[in-house]
Design an enzyme around this catalytic site. Structure first.
Site, PDB file in Angstrom:
ATOM      1  N   PRO A   2      62.929  89.883  62.951  1.00  0.00           N
ATOM      2  CA  PRO A   2      62.956  90.622  64.227  1.00  0.00           C
ATOM      3  C   PRO A   2      62.831  89.662  65.411  1.00  0.00           C
ATOM      4  O   PRO A   2      61.981  88.786  65.423  1.00  0.00           O
ATOM      5  CB  PRO A   2      61.724  91.531  64.150  1.00  0.00           C
ATOM      6  N   GLU A   3      63.741  89.806  66.363  1.00  0.00           N
ATOM      7  CA  GLU A   3      63.741  88.962  67.563  1.00  0.00           C
ATOM      8  C   GLU A   3      63.299  89.829  68.748  1.00  0.00           C
ATOM      9  O   GLU A   3      63.048  91.023  68.599  1.00  0.00           O
ATOM     10  CB  GLU A   3      65.154  88.420  67.799  1.00  0.00           C
TER      11      GLU A   3
END
Ligand SMILES: [Zn+2]
Length: 270
Positions: A2-3
């Site tokens: 997840p960014e």
């Protein structure tokens, strides 16, 4: 992994929990990257969720008693359930609310974090060291140019360093450098002021595009198949080794920079 856009989409998707009151906290497996504090079930009981904010890739959930820090690590995701359901194998942490909602952390690789940051979350050791937010107005080309004066590392490594600026992960660094026409291996202090302006604009644009692609709710974000929206994005260079550049047709190259795969077009990026 997840960014920033996925974390921000998650934060927005949790908005139905605002002003709801905690009825129960369940710790099924405290062994995340750091142990989940054992006092949370007691500390959060009967507390209302006052605010959801984000700093870098941390979600901050503020209650009267203090703030909870959530991080998704490598593989974590937060689900918002309308009512309690039987937990699956990797569902390590729940917050149940009086209106029936359940916020559930699923994290197969357990690099995520649930931490207590008290009344001054900005002073928490993990948050204190973070650089500015890339989407804030203070993150400008002139500012970046000044920060890079004494940095000889490749520009890609520099913009991925969370002490300089938060939330520019491998995907967004590769994409924004392509969109700026900057070779990722260029020494940071050799990037001109004008190119710093372009790069900052493209970092913001790349992150905003991803936010739009992520959807406006957690349901949109995960899709019907339960897969997060970020896999469906179209990239110029990221993950496209050997495929033709969408601008000039030259095959996309890969190099390792700072132990991360870096994708670029040798013709468009100088
Ligand atoms: Zn090209």
């Amino acid at each position: 992994m997840p960014e920033l856009p996925e974390v921000e989409t998650t934060r927005r998707g949790l908005a139905p929990l605002l002003n709801q009151t905690v009825s129960q906290v369940v710790i099924r497996n405290p062994a995340l990257r750091w142990p989940i504090p054992g006092h949370l079930p007691q500390t959060l009981l009967n507390q209302s969720l006052l605010e959801l904010s984000r700093r870098g890739k941390y979600i901050l959930a503020r209650f009267d008693a203090g703030s909870l820090l959530l991080h998704l690590g490598m593989s974590g995701r937060i689900c918002l359930l309308e009512k309690d359901e039987a937990p699956a194998r990797h569902d390590h942490f729940d917050i149940h609310f009086r209106d029936g909602h359940v916020m559930r952390l699923r994290d197969p690789r357990r690099f995520g974090a649930v931490l207590w940051a008290g009344q001054e979350p900005g002073e928490h050791v993990l948050l204190k060291v973070l650089g500015p937010e890339p989407l804030d107005d203070g993150f400008t080309g002139a500012w970046l140019y000044r920060q890079l004066r004494n940095k000889t590392a490749p520009i890609k490594n520099a913009i991925m360093d969370s002490h300089l600026v938060v939330g520019v992960g491998n995907i967004y660094a590769s994409e924004s450098l392509f969109r700026s026409g900057i070779h990722p291996g260029t020494a940071a202090n050799k990037v001109s002021k004008l190119r710093c302006e372009t790069l900052v604009q493209e970092i913001k644009a790349t992150l905003n595009d991803a936010l739009l692609a992520g959807g406006s709710s957690l349901r949109d974000f995960f899709g019907a198949d339960g897969n997060p929206g970020y896999f469906q994005q179209e990239y110029f260079v990221y993950g496209r080794t050997g495929q033709p550049c969408k601008v000039c047709g030259t095959p996309i190259k890969t190099v390792r920079l700072g132990q991360r795969s870096t994708f670029f077009c040798a013709h468009c990026q100088r």
